[in-house]
Write a protein that holds these residues in place. Structure first.
Motif, PDB file in Angstrom:
ATOM      1  N   ASN A  58       0.837  -1.192   0.000  1.00  0.00           N
ATOM      2  CA  ASN A  58       0.000   0.000   0.000  1.00  0.00           C
ATOM      3  C   ASN A  58       0.876   1.249   0.000  1.00  0.00           C
ATOM      4  O   ASN A  58       2.049   1.210   0.357  1.00  0.00           O
ATOM      5  N   LYS A  59       0.293   2.356  -0.388  1.00  0.00           N
ATOM      6  CA  LYS A  59       0.983   3.625  -0.235  1.00  0.00           C
ATOM      7  C   LYS A  59       1.129   3.930   1.252  1.00  0.00           C
ATOM      8  O   LYS A  59       0.403   3.394   2.094  1.00  0.00           O
ATOM      9  N   ASP A 103      -0.965   2.363   4.296  1.00  0.00           N
ATOM     10  CA  ASP A 103      -0.209   1.926   5.467  1.00  0.00           C
ATOM     11  C   ASP A 103       0.152   3.171   6.279  1.00  0.00           C
ATOM     12  O   ASP A 103       0.295   4.261   5.720  1.00  0.00           O
ATOM     13  N   LEU A 104       0.323   2.977   7.579  1.00  0.00           N
ATOM     14  CA  LEU A 104       0.489   4.123   8.461  1.00  0.00           C
ATOM     15  C   LEU A 104       1.750   4.049   9.302  1.00  0.00           C
ATOM     16  O   LEU A 104       2.118   2.981   9.799  1.00  0.00           O
ATOM     17  N   HIS A 146      -8.529  -1.481  10.279  1.00  0.00           N
ATOM     18  CA  HIS A 146      -8.853  -1.230   8.872  1.00  0.00           C
ATOM     19  C   HIS A 146      -8.062  -2.140   7.933  1.00  0.00           C
ATOM     20  O   HIS A 146      -8.194  -2.025   6.710  1.00  0.00           O
ATOM     21  N   GLY A 147      -7.241  -3.008   8.489  1.00  0.00           N
ATOM     22  CA  GLY A 147      -6.541  -3.997   7.677  1.00  0.00           C
ATOM     23  C   GLY A 147      -5.293  -3.500   6.981  1.00  0.00           C
ATOM     24  O   GLY A 147      -4.850  -4.092   5.991  1.00  0.00           O
ATOM     25  N   VAL A 148      -4.708  -2.434   7.491  1.00  0.00           N
ATOM     26  CA  VAL A 148      -3.467  -1.918   6.919  1.00  0.00           C
ATOM     27  C   VAL A 148      -2.330  -2.094   7.921  1.00  0.00           C
ATOM     28  O   VAL A 148      -2.564  -2.343   9.103  1.00  0.00           O
ATOM     29  N   SER A 149      -1.111  -1.950   7.438  1.00  0.00           N
ATOM     30  CA  SER A 149       0.050  -2.005   8.317  1.00  0.00           C
ATOM     31  C   SER A 149       0.166  -0.693   9.086  1.00  0.00           C
ATOM     32  O   SER A 149       0.037   0.390   8.507  1.00  0.00           O
TER      33      SER A 149
END
Length: 261
Positions: free
Chosen positions: A3-4, A29-30, A49-52
């Motif tokens: 992801n970005k 991603d965060l 939210h299912g992101v890194s």
């Protein structure tokens, strides 16, 4: 494909917390940062939210803290920066300790400028990136009993459009200045302003609404957004009302004890 990547500072509560949620909801991603342990609990919320998500507790008023935050990217391209970390401070200037008012300047002025310089250089090199800076309509108002804070936001409200002009030839990189008014966050408690009229006001903006306004403006590549129609009116009035009158109006809101009148 990965992801970005978005970086959100001051993400443990308030506007930054809501901006981080928006970034995660949009598939970024965060890396989230704040100067308190609560950032780790906030990161757990963002992971739903299912992101890194990687959290960094760091002093964002220092070069060392910001360098440590940026080192966590491991050279990965930064697509979005929400430079939201900020510090408020109430009471009369003569009653404030040097350490307290310097922390406001170091966080709001130095910290924001430093992370922008570092991240914008990387974005320009890649030819892509979006930055949202949390300024304030307070930057247009002489802030009696909040003087250093308002002055620090005046710096940002002036600094951002100047940098926008400097990088205007780099079409893939945009900067947006988010200018809210009073927002229902921990800002007033942390700044020692709970006994003021503005601190006790029930008409403060919802941080989720402010974050949404800022996120949408950033995604659209707008240079600035004043969140809330009342704040838009207030900003217009600052250009026609004398500073002495604006300072007196601000005093009525921010003077200690005004919330008990």
């Amino acid at each position: 494909m990965a992801n970005k990547l978005a970086i959100v500072t001051g993400a443990s509560t308030g506007i930054g917390f809501e901006l981080a949620h928006l970034a995660a909801q949009n598939g970024y991603d965060l890396i989230v940062a704040a100067d308190e342990p609560l950032i780790d609990a906030a990161a757990a919320d963002f992971k739903t939210h299912g992101v890194s998500v990687e959290s960094v507790e760091a002093d964002l008023s220092t070069a060392e803290g910001i360098d440590r935050l940026l080192a966590t990217t491991n050279g990965r391209q930064i697509h979005v920066l929400c430079a939201n970390a900020g510090r408020g401070l109430g009471h009369g200037f003569l009653d404030q300790s040097v350490a307290d008012w310097r922390k406001v300047i170091d966080t709001n002025v130095f910290g924001t400028s430093y992370i922008l310089q570092k991240v914008l250089a990387r974005m320009v090199a890649h030819g892509e990136g979006k930055v949202l800076v949390t300024g304030s309509i307070a930057g247009h108002i002489p802030g009696a009993f909040q003087a250093v804070y308002n002055a620090s936001k005046a710096y940002l409200d002036n600094f951002v459009p100047a940098i926008i002009n400097e990088i205007k030839d780099h079409k893939g990189v945009t900067i947006t200045n988010l200018m809210p008014g009073p927002v229902e966050t921990e800002f007033f408690d942390r700044g020692g302003m709970m006994d003021t009229d503005v601190g006790q006001s029930k008409s403060k903006s919802d941080p989720a609404d402010v974050a949404k306004d800022g996120w949408e403006a950033m995604m659209a590549g707008k240079s600035a957004i004043t969140s809330g129609w009342k704040n838009k009116v207030q900003t217009v009035l600052t250009h026609v009302v004398p500073d002495s009158v604006l300072a007196e109006q601000h005093r009525a809101m921010a003077e200690p004890g005004s919330g008990n009148k």
